[in-house]
Design a protein around this motif. Structure first.
Motif, mmCIF file in Angstrom:
data_model
loop_
_atom_site.group_PDB
_atom_site.id
_atom_site.type_symbol
_atom_site.label_atom_id
_atom_site.label_comp_id
_atom_site.label_asym_id
_atom_site.label_seq_id
_atom_site.Cartn_x
_atom_site.Cartn_y
_atom_site.Cartn_z
ATOM 1 N N UNK A 163 0.846 -1.191 0.000
ATOM 2 C CA UNK A 163 0.000 0.000 0.000
ATOM 3 C C UNK A 163 0.880 1.239 0.000
ATOM 4 N N UNK A 164 0.260 2.368 -0.332
ATOM 5 C CA UNK A 164 0.913 3.659 -0.167
ATOM 6 C C UNK A 164 0.147 4.427 0.896
ATOM 7 N N UNK A 165 0.862 5.014 1.848
ATOM 8 C CA UNK A 165 0.262 5.749 2.957
ATOM 9 C C UNK A 165 0.678 7.207 2.887
ATOM 10 N N UNK A 166 -0.254 8.086 3.248
ATOM 11 C CA UNK A 166 0.084 9.501 3.391
ATOM 12 C C UNK A 166 -0.393 9.978 4.751
ATOM 13 N N UNK A 167 0.311 10.944 5.333
ATOM 14 C CA UNK A 167 -0.077 11.395 6.674
ATOM 15 C C UNK A 167 -1.451 12.040 6.649
ATOM 16 N N UNK A 168 -2.196 11.926 7.744
ATOM 17 C CA UNK A 168 -3.541 12.519 7.778
ATOM 18 C C UNK A 168 -3.478 14.030 7.917
ATOM 19 N N UNK A 169 -4.562 14.676 7.495
ATOM 20 C CA UNK A 169 -4.677 16.118 7.723
ATOM 21 C C UNK A 169 -4.780 16.372 9.219
ATOM 22 N N UNK A 170 -4.121 17.404 9.701
ATOM 23 C CA UNK A 170 -4.197 17.786 11.104
ATOM 24 C C UNK A 170 -4.948 19.113 11.184
ATOM 25 N N UNK A 171 -6.218 19.024 11.572
ATOM 26 C CA UNK A 171 -7.112 20.175 11.483
ATOM 27 C C UNK A 171 -7.365 20.861 12.815
ATOM 28 N N UNK A 172 -7.008 20.242 13.923
ATOM 29 C CA UNK A 172 -7.315 20.800 15.239
ATOM 30 C C UNK A 172 -6.022 21.273 15.898
ATOM 31 N N UNK A 173 -5.798 22.585 15.981
ATOM 32 C CA UNK A 173 -4.557 23.077 16.585
ATOM 33 C C UNK A 173 -4.444 22.750 18.062
ATOM 34 N N UNK A 174 -5.567 22.368 18.673
ATOM 35 C CA UNK A 174 -5.525 22.051 20.099
ATOM 36 C C UNK A 174 -4.934 20.667 20.350
ATOM 37 N N UNK A 175 -4.900 19.828 19.322
ATOM 38 C CA UNK A 175 -4.315 18.505 19.490
ATOM 39 C C UNK A 175 -2.806 18.585 19.496
ATOM 40 N N UNK A 176 -2.197 17.747 20.308
ATOM 41 C CA UNK A 176 -0.738 17.690 20.350
ATOM 42 C C UNK A 176 -0.213 17.145 19.024
ATOM 43 N N UNK A 177 0.931 17.653 18.552
ATOM 44 C CA UNK A 177 1.515 17.104 17.319
ATOM 45 C C UNK A 177 1.753 15.599 17.463
ATOM 46 N N UNK A 210 5.298 10.505 1.888
ATOM 47 C CA UNK A 210 4.486 9.284 1.877
ATOM 48 C C UNK A 210 5.393 8.067 1.989
ATOM 49 N N UNK A 211 4.802 6.934 2.349
ATOM 50 C CA UNK A 211 5.572 5.694 2.404
ATOM 51 C C UNK A 211 4.816 4.598 1.658
ATOM 52 N N UNK A 212 5.586 3.716 1.053
ATOM 53 C CA UNK A 212 5.045 2.492 0.460
ATOM 54 C C UNK A 212 5.445 1.367 1.394
#
Length: 650
Positions: free
Chosen positions: A284-298, A339-341
């Motif tokens: 598979x190929x994976x891509x990082x998810x969108x980070x939409x909430x600035x209140x969440x820790x990185x 991204x990673x394969x």
């Protein structure tokens, strides 16, 4: 084509009420949902537009504990309808759902701000701006945002117009896909991922799902994946009404023949597509998810890239299953864009096809870990796995990029597998990518074909060196060696491997790089004739065996001084007949004995004693002769003796 639109949004933001206002259908179908005032499982509604176009809606739960159910609906939609309440604004599940839609790569959709009758204009403008900011960081960037009150009815007309335009965009994209698929003489296969299963008294098993692909007609035979069973679509229904056929997709119910409801569940797929396979091992190929909430820790979804051996929950279509990333060095390749394969192993098989989207989630705490697509649903295993290298994984990923050449996927899979059988080895227009040889109907990488040729030539040369008196290397000896070599280097079954080896040897003979006489292969520069001394020894051995009672075979070979090459040549030419390891006749002598036995059995049953007397031999010889003739059907054994059999010459 019926367009399927999935809702998304936080609990109690008015998704179900909005669908009720648009369609007049209450998508909350369970008593508990109505009692609690929240969607628990996936619900459905539909809307016919003024121009006759139809939209199907999938209403998904908004509660954080029901994200798995949300993905059941979102996994099989064409577009999204993001719902945000004006009084509440974007909340936790708004962000979670939007991250999931982004991870699935969904690019068509609308955003609707509901409950506008509860806020003033300033608050409404703030929420619309906040929704726009969220969308901008996802694949839904630029999607229209509309303001609606489901109770007052304001904005519904504009929303219907926007939905009509959204449906037209999806249909236009689908028409382009249809034109592309039309080059395939097999047409567009159909596929339905099951999301509901139930039994109807007197009718049997019924399943529902969102249909994909071409035309499904009543009575069509479908494959069940996983399971690989043939199941017939006995009846079809769309929006509660029976139909003879369904074209291009939409919500569909199938009454099935050949399976019980208890044998099915969410995640199974019904299809005519040979490319949909049961698999628990994928690249598979994976891509990082969108980070939409600035209140969440990185990194709250986990470190990027995910560590080897990390475990997740994989959601694809309507299936959800445990997944573990590969641990080996060759199991992954990191791409320059982040991204990673990677190779992924599943806890149980699912139905998958290259190009399908999916989502990886961390089970606890529940967070979107990655979005991705399947690149290869049957990667090489065992010794053939050595062909997998990070560079090859990167090439495979590039083959699935938008705008890639139509033969790129076939070429990348061929480089990975070495051999790709049948239509999997070529793009739909039949073109074979470069550096490829077609053998026995399979695409074979040129380096692999050349290696087989070199091994065949080397094996024949080695045989000549070890056995200089022979007329060549027996095909029965060379073929298994090459089949084993091929299967060590490519993921291919024994039958296809044998056919490919036969084709390689045929090409070598056609090109005059090998010469063939009967079942012997030799260097064309060597004479096909055996040396005179070997031929003389063969004649002596044949003469020694031309007797009703020949000497033991080993003794006869030694006395005739016949080398093994001469013995093999006599057998290959049919000049001797072997009844057992130590009883061998000259072919002419044995034909005479068989004819005598048949003549003796014609008037009446032939006993071993009678044949012994007729031949002047002993029981040892006649019993071997009678057993051989009985096995070949020339004679048939009865309680009274042998009589002519079904294959006796007239």
């Amino acid at each position: 084509m019926t367009v399927v639109i999935g809702t998304a949004g936080h609990i109690d933001h008015g998704k179900t009420a909005l669908l009720r206002a648009l369609t007049g259908i209450d998508a909350d179908r369970l008593p508990e949902e109505r009692r609690r005032g929240m969607t628990i499982d996936v619900g459905y509604a539909h809307l016919r537009m003024a121009d006759g176009a139809e939209l199907d809606f999938v209403d998904v739960p908004g509660h954080d504990r029901l994200v798995g159910n949300m993905l059941v609906g979102a996994g099989e939609v064409d577009a999204a309808l993001l719902v945000v309440a004006a009084d509440d604004g974007p909340r936790a599940q708004t962000i979670e759902h939007l991250e999931l839609l982004d991870a699935l790569g969904l690019a068509e959709g609308l955003a609707v701000v509901t409950k506008t009758d509860l806020v003033d204009d300033q608050r409404l403008a703030e929420v619309v701006a906040a929704v726009g900011d969220l969308l901008a960081a996802t694949t839904l960037a630029g999607a229209p945002i509309l303001a609606v009150s489901s109770t007052a009815g304001t904005g519904l007309t504009e929303l219907r117009d926007a939905l009509a335009a959204l449906g037209a965009r999806v249909v236009a994209r689908g028409a382009a896909d249809t034109r592309e698929a039309a080059r395939d003489p097999a047409g567009r296969p159909v596929r339905l991922a099951i999301d509901r299963v139930f039994a109807v008294r007197g009718r049997g098993t019924v399943v529902t799902g969102s249909l994909r692909g071409g035309r499904l007609t009543r009575g069509t035979a479908l494959r069940l994946v996983p399971g690989e069973r043939a199941i017939r679509a006995r009846e079809l229904q769309v929006h509660g009404a029976p139909v003879e056929a369904v074209d291009g997709g939409g919500r569909t119910a199938l009454n099935l023949a050949g399976v019980e409801a208890a044998e099915l569940s969410r995640g199974f797929v019904l299809t005519t597509d040979p490319g949909v396979l049961p698999t628990s091992d994928l690249i598979v190929i994976l891509r990082p998810p969108a980070r939409l909430d600035p209140r969440r820790a990185p990194g709250d979804g986990g470190p990027w890239p995910p560590a080897p051996g990390a475990t997740f929950r994989l959601h694809a279509g309507t299936a959800a299953v445990g997944a573990t990333l590969g641990r080996g060095r060759r199991d992954r390749a990191e791409l320059p864009d982040g991204r990673i394969v990677v190779r992924v192993r599943l806890a149980e098989p699912i139905a998958a096809r290259p190009g399908d989207p999916f989502v990886l989630r961390r089970p606890s705490p529940g967070r979107t870990a990655a979005g991705g697509r399947f690149l290869d649903v049957a990667p090489p295993v065992g010794p053939s796995r050595r062909r997998i290298e990070p560079a090859g994984l990167a090439v495979l990923a590039a083959a699935f990029e938008p705008g890639a050449d139509r033969g790129a996927v076939a070429a990348a899979r061929l480089a990975l597998h070495g051999i790709v059988a049948g239509t999997e080895g070529a793009p739909r227009d039949g073109a074979i990518p470069g550096r490829t040889t077609v053998l026995a109907g399979a695409a074979v990488a040129d380096d692999l074909a050349a290696l087989l040729q070199a091994e065949a030539l080397a094996a024949v040369a080695a045989h000549h060196a070890a056995h200089p008196l022979t007329g060549g290397m027996p095909l029965a000896e060379l073929r298994p060696v090459l089949v084993r070599s091929l299967r060590r280097r490519a993921a291919v079954d024994a039958r296809l491997a044998g056919s490919i080896v036969d084709a390689v040897l045929e090409e070598l003979v056609t090109a005059a790089r090998l010469a063939r006489a009967d079942d012997l292969l030799r260097d064309p520069g060597r004479s096909a004739e055996l040396p005179p001394e070997v031929r003389a020894a063969m004649d002596r051995l044949e003469a020694a065996l031309a007797s009703p009672a020949p000497p033991p075979f080993g003794q006869a070979v030694r006395e005739a001084r016949c080398p093994p090459e001469g013995v093999r040549a006599l057998e290959a030419a049919g000049r001797i007949v072997r009844l057992d390891d130590d009883l061998v006749y000259a072919a002419g002598a044995y034909r005479d004995l068989a004819a005598l036995a048949l003549r003796s059995a014609t008037p009446g049953p032939l006993t071993p004693a009678a044949l012994r007397d007729a031949t002047g031999t002993s029981r040892k010889y006649v019993m071997a002769i009678l057993e051989d003739l009985d096995r070949r059907g020339i004679l048939r054994r009865t309680p009274d003796g042998h009589v002519p059999g079904p294959r006796a010459p007239r």
